[in-house]
Design a protein around this motif. Structure first.
Motif, PDB file in Angstrom:
ATOM      1  N   THR A  99       0.834  -1.199   0.000  1.00 38.49           N
ATOM      2  CA  THR A  99       0.000   0.000   0.000  1.00 38.49           C
ATOM      3  C   THR A  99       0.872   1.253   0.000  1.00 38.49           C
ATOM      4  O   THR A  99       2.057   1.203   0.330  1.00 38.49           O
ATOM      5  N   GLN A 100       0.271   2.379  -0.351  1.00 43.04           N
ATOM      6  CA  GLN A 100       1.004   3.645  -0.327  1.00 43.04           C
ATOM      7  C   GLN A 100       1.407   4.024   1.098  1.00 43.04           C
ATOM      8  O   GLN A 100       2.405   4.714   1.291  1.00 43.04           O
ATOM      9  N   LYS A 115       3.244   6.245  -4.550  1.00 39.72           N
ATOM     10  CA  LYS A 115       2.389   7.390  -4.878  1.00 39.72           C
ATOM     11  C   LYS A 115       2.914   8.172  -6.065  1.00 39.72           C
ATOM     12  O   LYS A 115       2.149   8.582  -6.952  1.00 39.72           O
ATOM     13  N   GLU A 139       1.928   6.773  -9.323  1.00 40.99           N
ATOM     14  CA  GLU A 139       0.474   6.599  -9.497  1.00 40.99           C
ATOM     15  C   GLU A 139       0.059   5.129  -9.421  1.00 40.99           C
ATOM     16  O   GLU A 139      -0.856   4.680 -10.112  1.00 40.99           O
ATOM     17  N   LYS A 187      -1.764   2.735  -7.153  1.00 40.46           N
ATOM     18  CA  LYS A 187      -2.694   2.821  -6.030  1.00 40.46           C
ATOM     19  C   LYS A 187      -2.403   1.759  -4.986  1.00 40.46           C
ATOM     20  O   LYS A 187      -2.387   2.019  -3.776  1.00 40.46           O
ATOM     21  N   ILE A 223      -9.866   2.076 -12.319  1.00 45.70           N
ATOM     22  CA  ILE A 223      -8.410   1.963 -12.321  1.00 45.70           C
ATOM     23  C   ILE A 223      -7.972   0.910 -13.341  1.00 45.70           C
ATOM     24  O   ILE A 223      -8.757   0.054 -13.740  1.00 45.70           O
ATOM     25  N   ASN A 251      -3.607   4.203 -11.100  1.00 48.42           N
ATOM     26  CA  ASN A 251      -4.530   5.317 -11.319  1.00 48.42           C
ATOM     27  C   ASN A 251      -4.476   5.740 -12.791  1.00 48.42           C
ATOM     28  O   ASN A 251      -3.392   5.811 -13.374  1.00 48.42           O
TER      29      ASN A 251
END
Length: 278
Positions: free
Chosen positions: A19-20, A27, A30, A32, A52, A105
């Motif tokens: 995860t970010q 991030k 881009e 996600k 997405i 994204n």
């Protein structure tokens, strides 16, 4: 087919997430979220109107992809491209399915997806990307510079996979397949079985093999078998019959005939060269 929002995740499925929050470096690219999935039936994902882009990097096992226009097998060493705003469904179709995945994204950084097809592509980079995801997961508590270096390598592999033209992807997949075939030379391969393994027709397989190796599919298999036979003759004391069995010949006579035709001397004479050179 009417696509619905479905997620079916069996009790034996295992997933690790990137995860970010854990990997802040995602991030800027881009990305996600990303992850690694080791799946067992049942497993189904269906999306009606995803916002997405989704990428699946399969390394083991198989799945089925269903889109508006098609139904495709997702096999090892493939990249599955699923563009935003296009419905899809994918599900496991084997006893297990191991893959890495990314959700991107739909930003200018990923504009190459704007006209991308929903498809399963041969992808030489799937295995290294999968293992880099695993390394990145272990670096969650590590140094930012280490995470960034791993991510840069993932992006490099990804760009290569996405920009490579279809014909080059097919040839790379073929080369990788024949490299792995070296581990199954004992199997009684037929040209139909080879074509099925690489998800193409027999005529297409012939054309790709001629491009990649200058030989037909079965001729390339014979070449691999003879190369392995030469190694085993010089590096082991195994009998001619045992070597024949290990590389796919039912009896020593057929093996010896093929070996002499390919190499120019009988296996026993070739082995004798070892003593002469020592």
């Amino acid at each position: 087919m009417d696509f619905e929002e479905i997620l079916t995740l069996g009790p034996e499925c295992r997933e690790s997430f990137l995860t970010q929050q854990d990997i802040p470096e995602l991030k800027s690219q881009e990305i996600k979220i990303a992850g690694i999935s080791r799946l067992k039936p049942p497993y189904v994902v269906s999306r009606k109107d995803p916002d997405i882009h989704t990428l699946l990097f399969t390394v083991r096992g198989e799945g089925i992809l269903t889109t508006v226009d098609d139904r495709q097998t997702i096999g090892p060493n493939t990249l599955t491209v699923l563009r935003a705003r296009q419905p899809y469904r994918f599900e496991i179709s084997s006893d297990s399915w191991d893959m890495g995945w990314m959700l991107l994204n739909p930003m200018p950084e990923w504009s190459l997806f704007d006209n991308a097809e929903q498809e399963v592509r041969p992808c030489f980079q799937s295995v290294p990307i999968y293992h880099l995801f695993s390394i990145l997961h272990h670096e969650i508590e590590g140094a930012a510079v280490a995470r960034q270096n791993v991510l840069n390598q993932i992006i490099s592999y990804l760009n290569t996979a996405l920009l490579e033209n279809r014909e080059n992807r097919r040839i790379r997949q073929l080369e990788l397949f024949y490299t792995h075939l070296d581990e199954q030379l004992h199997y009684p391969w037929t040209v139909n079985a080879l074509a099925k393994k690489i998800y193409c027709s027999v005529p297409h397989l012939h054309r790709l093999c001629q491009q990649a190796f200058g030989r037909g599919p079965m001729q390339q298999l014979t070449w691999l078998r003879m190369e392995k036979a030469k190694q085993l003759l010089l590096q082991t004391e195994w009998s001619i019959q045992e070597i024949a069995s290990r590389i796919g010949y039912a009896d020593a006579f057929n093996f010896s005939t093929r070996f002499k035709k390919s190499v120019g001397v009988a296996p026993s004479h070739f082995r004798a060269l070892k003593g002469a050179l020592q």
